[in-house]
Design an enzyme around this catalytic site. Structure first.
Site, PDB file in Angstrom:
ATOM      1  N   LYS A  21       0.946  -1.177   0.263  1.00  0.00           N
ATOM      2  CA  LYS A  21       0.041   0.121  -0.055  1.00  0.00           C
ATOM      3  C   LYS A  21       0.708   1.307   0.037  1.00  0.00           C
ATOM      4  O   LYS A  21       0.655   1.920  -0.653  1.00  0.00           O
ATOM      5  CB  LYS A  21      -0.874  -0.177   1.127  1.00  0.00           C
ATOM      6  CG  LYS A  21      -1.555   1.445   1.314  1.00  0.00           C
ATOM      7  CD  LYS A  21      -2.227   1.470   2.477  1.00  0.00           C
ATOM      8  CE  LYS A  21      -1.828   2.160   3.871  1.00  0.00           C
ATOM      9  NZ  LYS A  21      -1.521   3.255   3.935  1.00  0.00           N
ATOM     10  N   ASN A  22       1.878   1.489   0.866  1.00  0.00           N
ATOM     11  CA  ASN A  22       2.559   2.457   1.211  1.00  0.00           C
ATOM     12  C   ASN A  22       3.614   3.080  -0.147  1.00  0.00           C
ATOM     13  O   ASN A  22       4.248   3.981  -0.211  1.00  0.00           O
ATOM     14  CB  ASN A  22       3.333   2.498   2.434  1.00  0.00           C
ATOM     15  CG  ASN A  22       2.268   2.805   3.580  1.00  0.00           C
ATOM     16  OD1 ASN A  22       1.201   3.103   3.140  1.00  0.00           O
ATOM     17  ND2 ASN A  22       2.467   2.571   4.583  1.00  0.00           N
TER      18      ASN A  22
ATOM     19  N   CYS B 105      -4.942   8.246   9.112  1.00  0.00           N
ATOM     20  CA  CYS B 105      -4.984   7.982  10.716  1.00  0.00           C
ATOM     21  C   CYS B 105      -4.556   9.196  11.705  1.00  0.00           C
ATOM     22  O   CYS B 105      -3.495   9.894  11.367  1.00  0.00           O
ATOM     23  CB  CYS B 105      -4.170   6.815  10.808  1.00  0.00           C
ATOM     24  SG  CYS B 105      -4.419   5.587   9.562  1.00  0.00           S
TER      25      CYS B 105
ATOM     26  N   ARG C 205       0.597  15.361  13.070  1.00  0.00           N
ATOM     27  CA  ARG C 205       1.262  14.640  11.998  1.00  0.00           C
ATOM     28  C   ARG C 205       1.529  15.804  10.911  1.00  0.00           C
ATOM     29  O   ARG C 205       1.101  16.073  10.011  1.00  0.00           O
ATOM     30  CB  ARG C 205       0.538  13.775  11.260  1.00  0.00           C
ATOM     31  CG  ARG C 205       0.186  12.487  12.170  1.00  0.00           C
ATOM     32  CD  ARG C 205      -0.617  11.351  11.433  1.00  0.00           C
ATOM     33  NE  ARG C 205       0.375  10.661  10.495  1.00  0.00           N
ATOM     34  CZ  ARG C 205      -0.098   9.911   9.584  1.00  0.00           C
ATOM     35  NH1 ARG C 205      -1.479   9.230   9.656  1.00  0.00           N
ATOM     36  NH2 ARG C 205       0.700   9.140   8.786  1.00  0.00           N
TER      37      ARG C 205
ATOM     38  N   ASP D 175       3.878   0.523  12.062  1.00  0.00           N
ATOM     39  CA  ASP D 175       2.456  -0.046  11.682  1.00  0.00           C
ATOM     40  C   ASP D 175       2.104  -1.458  11.840  1.00  0.00           C
ATOM     41  O   ASP D 175       1.226  -2.019  11.379  1.00  0.00           O
ATOM     42  CB  ASP D 175       2.723   0.065   9.919  1.00  0.00           C
ATOM     43  CG  ASP D 175       2.581   1.433   9.605  1.00  0.00           C
ATOM     44  OD1 ASP D 175       2.777   1.825   8.225  1.00  0.00           O
ATOM     45  OD2 ASP D 175       2.168   2.525  10.512  1.00  0.00           O
TER      46      ASP D 175
ATOM     47  N   ARG E 165      -9.145   0.041   3.778  1.00  0.00           N
ATOM     48  CA  ARG E 165      -8.113   1.056   3.200  1.00  0.00           C
ATOM     49  C   ARG E 165      -7.082   0.402   2.973  1.00  0.00           C
ATOM     50  O   ARG E 165      -6.304   0.894   1.803  1.00  0.00           O
ATOM     51  CB  ARG E 165      -8.107   2.321   4.017  1.00  0.00           C
ATOM     52  CG  ARG E 165      -8.952   3.490   4.136  1.00  0.00           C
ATOM     53  CD  ARG E 165      -8.555   4.608   4.743  1.00  0.00           C
ATOM     54  NE  ARG E 165      -7.190   4.771   4.488  1.00  0.00           N
ATOM     55  CZ  ARG E 165      -6.221   5.138   5.364  1.00  0.00           C
ATOM     56  NH1 ARG E 165      -6.439   5.348   6.653  1.00  0.00           N
ATOM     57  NH2 ARG E 165      -4.819   5.252   4.768  1.00  0.00           N
TER      58      ARG E 165
HETATM   59  C1  EPZ Z   1       4.222   7.055   6.488  1.00  0.00           C
HETATM   60  O1  EPZ Z   1       3.348   7.961   7.162  1.00  0.00           O
HETATM   61  C2  EPZ Z   1       2.993   5.690   6.155  1.00  0.00           C
HETATM   62  N1  EPZ Z   1       1.955   6.275   5.592  1.00  0.00           N
HETATM   63  C3  EPZ Z   1       2.468   5.439   7.578  1.00  0.00           C
HETATM   64  O2  EPZ Z   1       1.691   4.248   7.631  1.00  0.00           O
HETATM   65  C4  EPZ Z   1       3.586   4.983   8.516  1.00  0.00           C
HETATM   66  O3  EPZ Z   1       3.277   4.904   9.805  1.00  0.00           O
HETATM   67  C5  EPZ Z   1       4.738   5.952   8.539  1.00  0.00           C
HETATM   68  O4  EPZ Z   1       5.115   6.402   7.391  1.00  0.00           O
HETATM   69  C6  EPZ Z   1       5.918   5.720   9.460  1.00  0.00           C
HETATM   70  O5  EPZ Z   1       6.411   4.489   8.984  1.00  0.00           O
HETATM   71  C7  EPZ Z   1       2.200   6.085   4.275  1.00  0.00           C
HETATM   72  O6  EPZ Z   1       3.314   5.752   3.717  1.00  0.00           O
HETATM   73  C8  EPZ Z   1       1.303   6.756   3.277  1.00  0.00           C
HETATM   74  P1  EPZ Z   1       6.570  10.098   8.774  1.00  0.00           P
HETATM   75  P2  EPZ Z   1       4.051   9.481   7.284  1.00  0.00           P
HETATM   76  O7  EPZ Z   1       6.477  11.116   7.828  1.00  0.00           O
HETATM   77  O8  EPZ Z   1       4.812   9.904   5.876  1.00  0.00           O
HETATM   78  C9  EPZ Z   1       7.070  13.466  12.125  1.00  0.00           C
HETATM   79  C10 EPZ Z   1      -0.306   2.862   7.449  1.00  0.00           C
HETATM   80  O9  EPZ Z   1      -0.978   2.308   8.508  1.00  0.00           O
HETATM   81  N2  EPZ Z   1       6.984  14.393  10.930  1.00  0.00           N
HETATM   82  O10 EPZ Z   1       7.377   8.945   8.427  1.00  0.00           O
HETATM   83  O11 EPZ Z   1       2.862  10.287   7.479  1.00  0.00           O
HETATM   84  C11 EPZ Z   1       5.616  12.560  12.256  1.00  0.00           C
HETATM   85  O12 EPZ Z   1       4.635  13.426  12.995  1.00  0.00           O
HETATM   86  C12 EPZ Z   1       0.282   4.441   7.842  1.00  0.00           C
HETATM   87  O13 EPZ Z   1       0.104   2.376   6.556  1.00  0.00           O
HETATM   88  C13 EPZ Z   1       7.357  15.622  11.100  1.00  0.00           C
HETATM   89  O14 EPZ Z   1       7.473  15.938  12.453  1.00  0.00           O
HETATM   90  O15 EPZ Z   1       5.182   9.158   8.508  1.00  0.00           O
HETATM   91  C14 EPZ Z   1       5.874  11.434  13.123  1.00  0.00           C
HETATM   92  O16 EPZ Z   1       6.095  11.363  14.140  1.00  0.00           O
HETATM   93  C15 EPZ Z   1      -0.092   4.849   8.998  1.00  0.00           C
HETATM   94  N3  EPZ Z   1       7.416  16.332  10.150  1.00  0.00           N
HETATM   95  C16 EPZ Z   1       7.347  10.885  12.225  1.00  0.00           C
HETATM   96  O17 EPZ Z   1       7.820  12.302  12.050  1.00  0.00           O
HETATM   97  C17 EPZ Z   1       7.004  16.106   8.771  1.00  0.00           C
HETATM   98  O18 EPZ Z   1       7.263  16.957   7.931  1.00  0.00           O
HETATM   99  C18 EPZ Z   1       7.378  10.018  11.223  1.00  0.00           C
HETATM  100  O19 EPZ Z   1       6.321  10.315  10.130  1.00  0.00           O
HETATM  101  C19 EPZ Z   1       6.925  14.586   8.753  1.00  0.00           C
HETATM  102  C20 EPZ Z   1       6.687  13.875   9.639  1.00  0.00           C
END
Ligand code: EPZ
Length: 419
Positions: free
Chosen positions: A22-23, A117, A122, A305, A398
């Site tokens: 998915k991702n 989610c 986020r 995840d 989803r």
């Molecule tokens: C991706 O989300 C995935 N979603 C999530 O999977 C997954 O949990 C996550 O990566 C971590 O592996 C998709 O790929 C569509 P991050 P993302 O940016 O990109 C902080 C699922 O169930 N952060 O790696 O949103 C953030 O708040 C979903 O498939 C900032 O502070 O995650 C978090 O604490 C749920 N500023 C950490 O970094 C930013 O600009 C990691 O978030 C971006 C992120």
């Protein structure tokens, strides 16, 4: 809203085939905007998020066609729109990839603020930091993000946090930019490597994906081609855990075992049998499971995840386990639901202490996000003496294709009702 009804206590046995990730899919589909031609994407999971993104692509002017259940042909040469404001777009997180892609293709993008989610804050500050470093101006007007750049110019970008989304989004904006972009402290998840491989297949010049330094040398143009999406690490982990929870014997097939290492090693610690083949893992659990400690981390660490699903497994082990969530602020919303089947949890800050119990009792459970939803289904597989009802299946659909068919093919007893 449909719900899943589970009569637990059945040992899972047999083979399950894992779909495309998915991702990776939800990043590759927006990336097709960058291609001045036709992309044929194979091994796409047949899930809600893919269907929504297909609609989003069409709303931008792309001509798309599913040539079979898992293959989408996208002709993005007809894309004329840089505004992605359709209501469906704000429903999902990955719509933010349309910003990087449209900015890269047209030098401007207007996209509805991403949904997804609820794990506490986020932010997308790292995405914006990257776009601005490349020369874009980014403004947020209410629920719309606007970005524009007369010219995108490659540069060095250090990410303050390891972010999957920011790493991919900056990559999308940089592939057609002038000069070289270097992303430092980049995320290394398998789906990041997959997006880079797709872009390179289309004519890009991305090096180092999968390491914490990615180099993108801008090219003039991306031309079409065919690409096969990588297997879904998280779907695979969910079925490996399902096998262990039911003391089963399951071959999880069409996977890359290396991607599962952080989970496999924790399962071995618990006394679960893990046998690796070229593209499968056999999970056997026929004795008491031992407690262990888990901490979620960016790849190659234990994936956040798989956190809720692992919490269910630890709840069935003998002894006291701990689970620390280090990626998201708040990912323990599922705990109250698991307590309803008899699980024993205490949560302090980002740490859960889990005392194993022998039995779960059936209950009505309410999914509140994708992975928590899958975890509640796993809890239902364990609960004996009645039906566990999981409500809000829309979250599960989803990201999981045909979950009840796959589980029933392994000997479970799960059915879906429309009301
Ligand atoms: C991706 O989300 C995935 N979603 C999530 O999977 C997954 O949990 C996550 O990566 C971590 O592996 C998709 O790929 C569509 P991050 P993302 O940016 O990109 C902080 C699922 O169930 N952060 O790696 O949103 C953030 O708040 C979903 O498939 C900032 O502070 O995650 C978090 O604490 C749920 N500023 C950490 O970094 C930013 O600009 C990691 O978030 C971006 C992120």
């Amino acid at each position: 809203m449909s719900k899943l009804c589970i009569r637990g206590g059945k040992r899972l046995k047999g083979d399950v085939i894992i779909n495309g990730a998915k991702n990776a899919a939800v990043a590759i589909l927006p990336a097709t905007v960058l291609v001045d031609g036709i992309s044929v994407i194979e091994n796409l999971p047949n899930i809600q998020d893919v269907r929504i993104l297909n609609e989003a692509m069409r709303s931008l002017g792309a001509v798309t066609q599913f040539t079979d259940e898992h293959t989408l042909e996208v002709d993005a040469s007809t894309v004329y729109q840089h505004s992605a404001l359709a209501e469906c777009i704000s429903k999902m997180r990955a719509s933010y990839y349309l910003i990087g892609a449209l900015l890269g293709r047209f030098g401007k993008a207007e996209v509805a603020m991403p949904g997804g989610c609820d794990f506490g804050g986020r932010p997308i500050d790292q995405h914006i930091k990257g776009f601005e470093a490349l020369g874009a101006t980014v403004e947020v007007h209410g629920n719309i993000i606007k970005a524009y750049a007369p010219k995108l110019v490659g540069t060095r970008i250090f990410l303050d946090v390891v972010s999957v989304g920011a790493t991919i989004n900056i990559m999308l904006a940089a592939v057609l930019a002038e000069g070289t972009t270097i992303i430092e402290n980049a995320a290394k998840e398998p789906h990041i490597v997959d997006v880079a491989n797709y872009l390179n297949m289309m004519g890009a010049n991305v090096k180092g994906a999968g390491t914490d330094v990615i180099r993108i040398k801008g090219v003039e143009k991306l031309t079409g081609g065919k690409y096969t999406t990588v297997p879904d690490q998280i779907e695979a982990g969910t079925y490996m855990i399902a096998a262990a929870i039911t003391k089963g014997d399951v071959y999880v097939r069409n996977i890359i075992p290396e991607h599962m290492e952080s989970l496999s090693s924790k399962m071995r610690e618990m006394g679960i049998g893990i046998e690796e083949g070229d593209d499968y893992i056999r999970v056997t659990a026929d004795k008491e499971l031992k407690a262990t400690n888990v901490k979620t981390l960016p790849y190659p660490g234990f994936p956040t995840d798989l956190h809720p699903q692992m919490a269910v497994l630890l709840s069935t082990a003998t002894g006291v386990s701990t689970l620390i969530e280090s990626v998201f602020e708040n990912r323990f919303q599922y705990v109250e639901q698991l307590k309803a089947v008899g699980a024993k949890f205490t949560v302090e800050g980002n740490k859960a202490t889990i005392e194993g119990v022998e039995h779960f009792t059936p209950a009505h459970l309410h999914a509140m996000d994708l992975r928590a939803g899958a975890a509640l289904v796993l809890a239902g597989l364990k609960a004996e003496g009645g039906e566990t009802i999981v409500h809000n299946t829309k979250y599960i659909d989803r990201g999981y294709e045909a979950i009840e068919e796959k589980l029933n093919a392994l000997g479970a007893d799960v059915y879906r009702t429309a009301h």
